[in-house]
Design a protein around this motif. Sequence first.
Motif, PDB file in Angstrom:
ATOM      1  N   PRO A 142      -8.125  17.254   8.763  1.00  9.54           N
ATOM      2  CA  PRO A 142      -6.664  17.342   8.875  1.00  9.54           C
ATOM      3  C   PRO A 142      -6.198  17.316  10.320  1.00  9.54           C
ATOM      4  O   PRO A 142      -6.835  17.873  11.208  1.00  9.54           O
ATOM      5  N   ARG A 143      -5.072  16.641  10.555  1.00  4.95           N
ATOM      6  CA  ARG A 143      -4.420  16.513  11.859  1.00  4.95           C
ATOM      7  C   ARG A 143      -5.163  15.568  12.790  1.00  4.95           C
ATOM      8  O   ARG A 143      -5.026  15.646  14.011  1.00  4.95           O
ATOM      9  N   SER A 144      -5.917  14.623  12.217  1.00  3.95           N
ATOM     10  CA  SER A 144      -6.673  13.669  13.046  1.00  3.95           C
ATOM     11  C   SER A 144      -6.023  12.299  13.132  1.00  3.95           C
ATOM     12  O   SER A 144      -6.564  11.404  13.774  1.00  3.95           O
ATOM     13  N   GLY A 145      -4.886  12.103  12.464  1.00  2.00           N
ATOM     14  CA  GLY A 145      -4.192  10.827  12.561  1.00  2.00           C
ATOM     15  C   GLY A 145      -4.324   9.951  11.335  1.00  2.00           C
ATOM     16  O   GLY A 145      -3.996   8.757  11.385  1.00  2.00           O
ATOM     17  N   THR A 146      -4.751  10.518  10.211  1.00  3.21           N
ATOM     18  CA  THR A 146      -4.881   9.702   9.007  1.00  3.21           C
ATOM     19  C   THR A 146      -3.527   9.242   8.476  1.00  3.21           C
ATOM     20  O   THR A 146      -3.408   8.134   7.935  1.00  3.21           O
ATOM     21  N   THR A 147      -2.495  10.059   8.629  1.00  2.00           N
ATOM     22  CA  THR A 147      -1.190   9.726   8.046  1.00  2.00           C
ATOM     23  C   THR A 147      -0.585   8.494   8.699  1.00  2.00           C
ATOM     24  O   THR A 147       0.001   7.644   8.014  1.00  2.00           O
ATOM     25  N   LEU A 148      -0.714   8.379  10.011  1.00  2.00           N
ATOM     26  CA  LEU A 148      -0.147   7.212  10.706  1.00  2.00           C
ATOM     27  C   LEU A 148      -0.747   5.924  10.165  1.00  2.00           C
ATOM     28  O   LEU A 148      -0.024   4.981   9.804  1.00  2.00           O
ATOM     29  N   VAL A 149      -2.059   5.858  10.068  1.00  6.21           N
ATOM     30  CA  VAL A 149      -2.715   4.643   9.585  1.00  6.21           C
ATOM     31  C   VAL A 149      -2.417   4.431   8.106  1.00  6.21           C
ATOM     32  O   VAL A 149      -2.210   3.290   7.660  1.00  6.21           O
ATOM     33  N   GLU A 150      -2.366   5.507   7.333  1.00  3.24           N
ATOM     34  CA  GLU A 150      -2.043   5.378   5.906  1.00  3.24           C
ATOM     35  C   GLU A 150      -0.664   4.764   5.703  1.00  3.24           C
ATOM     36  O   GLU A 150      -0.476   3.913   4.826  1.00  3.24           O
ATOM     37  N   GLN A 151       0.309   5.176   6.504  1.00  5.58           N
ATOM     38  CA  GLN A 151       1.658   4.637   6.379  1.00  5.58           C
ATOM     39  C   GLN A 151       1.685   3.147   6.702  1.00  5.58           C
ATOM     40  O   GLN A 151       2.404   2.370   6.061  1.00  5.58           O
ATOM     41  N   VAL A 152       0.904   2.740   7.681  1.00  6.64           N
ATOM     42  CA  VAL A 152       0.823   1.319   8.030  1.00  6.64           C
ATOM     43  C   VAL A 152       0.211   0.533   6.876  1.00  6.64           C
ATOM     44  O   VAL A 152       0.751  -0.496   6.438  1.00  6.64           O
ATOM     45  N   LEU A 153      -0.914   1.013   6.355  1.00  8.61           N
ATOM     46  CA  LEU A 153      -1.623   0.276   5.316  1.00  8.61           C
ATOM     47  C   LEU A 153      -0.843   0.243   4.009  1.00  8.61           C
ATOM     48  O   LEU A 153      -0.897  -0.741   3.267  1.00  8.61           O
ATOM     49  N   ASP A 154      -0.108   1.312   3.707  1.00  6.57           N
ATOM     50  CA  ASP A 154       0.627   1.380   2.448  1.00  6.57           C
ATOM     51  C   ASP A 154       1.771   0.369   2.409  1.00  6.57           C
ATOM     52  O   ASP A 154       2.319   0.103   1.340  1.00  6.57           O
ATOM     53  N   GLY A 155       2.117  -0.189   3.546  1.00 10.21           N
ATOM     54  CA  GLY A 155       3.140  -1.233   3.568  1.00 10.21           C
ATOM     55  C   GLY A 155       2.604  -2.602   3.196  1.00 10.21           C
ATOM     56  O   GLY A 155       3.377  -3.566   3.110  1.00 10.21           O
ATOM     57  N   HIS A 156       1.303  -2.714   2.976  1.00 12.59           N
ATOM     58  CA  HIS A 156       0.695  -4.007   2.656  1.00 12.59           C
ATOM     59  C   HIS A 156       0.820  -4.292   1.164  1.00 12.59           C
ATOM     60  O   HIS A 156       0.613  -3.417   0.328  1.00 12.59           O
ATOM     61  N   ASP A 157       1.131  -5.542   0.837  1.00 17.15           N
ATOM     62  CA  ASP A 157       1.355  -5.921  -0.559  1.00 17.15           C
ATOM     63  C   ASP A 157       0.100  -5.803  -1.421  1.00 17.15           C
ATOM     64  O   ASP A 157       0.204  -5.651  -2.640  1.00 17.15           O
TER      65      ASP A 157
END
Length: 328
Positions: A142-157
């Motif tokens: 937790p708190r290692s930056g997973t959310t930032l990358v997850e938000q980017v990837l979740d925008g992919h179709d």
Amino acid sequence: SHQLPEARQAVDEALTRDPQDEQAHLLQATLDRRQGDTAGAESRFRDLLGNEKLQTGTRAQAGYELAQLLDGEKQYSAAFDALVATKKLLRPYAKAHLEQHQLSLQKNEELRSTLNRSHYDDWRAAADDDTPYRFAVLTSHPRSGTTLVEQVLDGHDELKSADEFDVFTQWVHDPIFRKFPYGTPILSVLEKVPAVVRQQARATYWQNSDALFAQPLESRMLLDKNPGMTPLLPMVNWAFPEMKMLIALRDPRDVLLSCFMQKVMLTPISACWLSLTDAAEYYACSMNTWLKVRELSTSPWIEFRYEDVVTDLEQHARKILAFLDLPW
């Protein structure tokens, strides 16, 4: 909704009706801070934190808010003192969580000491008859930056992200382990699970993940984002050898301080954030598990550093998408 004058009126009315309402006093102090009266907010938060007649939860909330306010004012030593005082309040309520946490650490250490390449070779061989899933996990600590990358990837179709749904624990780990005596070593359990049960666990995981989305996954990749999953990675490898692993890394000092400052409900994981020593111990457990998995796993993996992603988001997004075989 940021309607601060209207909120102030509502809080004032609440306190007129019930001058002892603890949540109203907390909101009053919060509104002081939001409206720029930091001195008034600090005084109210300190009064709430120090009032032994109030509920522990109210005092703890005030302590966390006070620490955040002082941190924003660059009064770092005072902010740290407020955090320590808050953790001291909560520690008596964390005993059961901390005991469970210590048991988890012991089981994880036992797993790491016995895990070897032959286990991964056996798991890969057992998967020859699997219908492969398009599946990746995003984890670390937790708190290692997973959310930032997850938000980017979740925008992919072509990808859907399950953001900390904890489906694996609920529908794979727990149903399997409750059939064995408590304390049975993890690898012993996995060796005794019949092939048909493993296949059922895979299907159940996928069906329950799919059910959480408004639209079916169909051919899209599933990304299971859960920063608390790292200690479970060997079992996830056992169930899904075809998986891809995305591992977020961040300066451990930033990770531990960020965890220490979090205002969260007590769980077996968050309870260890009541002290920096316990937090560091859990961080070491998670990262040592990853280092062992990285050495042995036959599943593809990629590491990325949060600091680098922040510096050049596009470059690292492209690199991660290429690893997942997804187009830019």
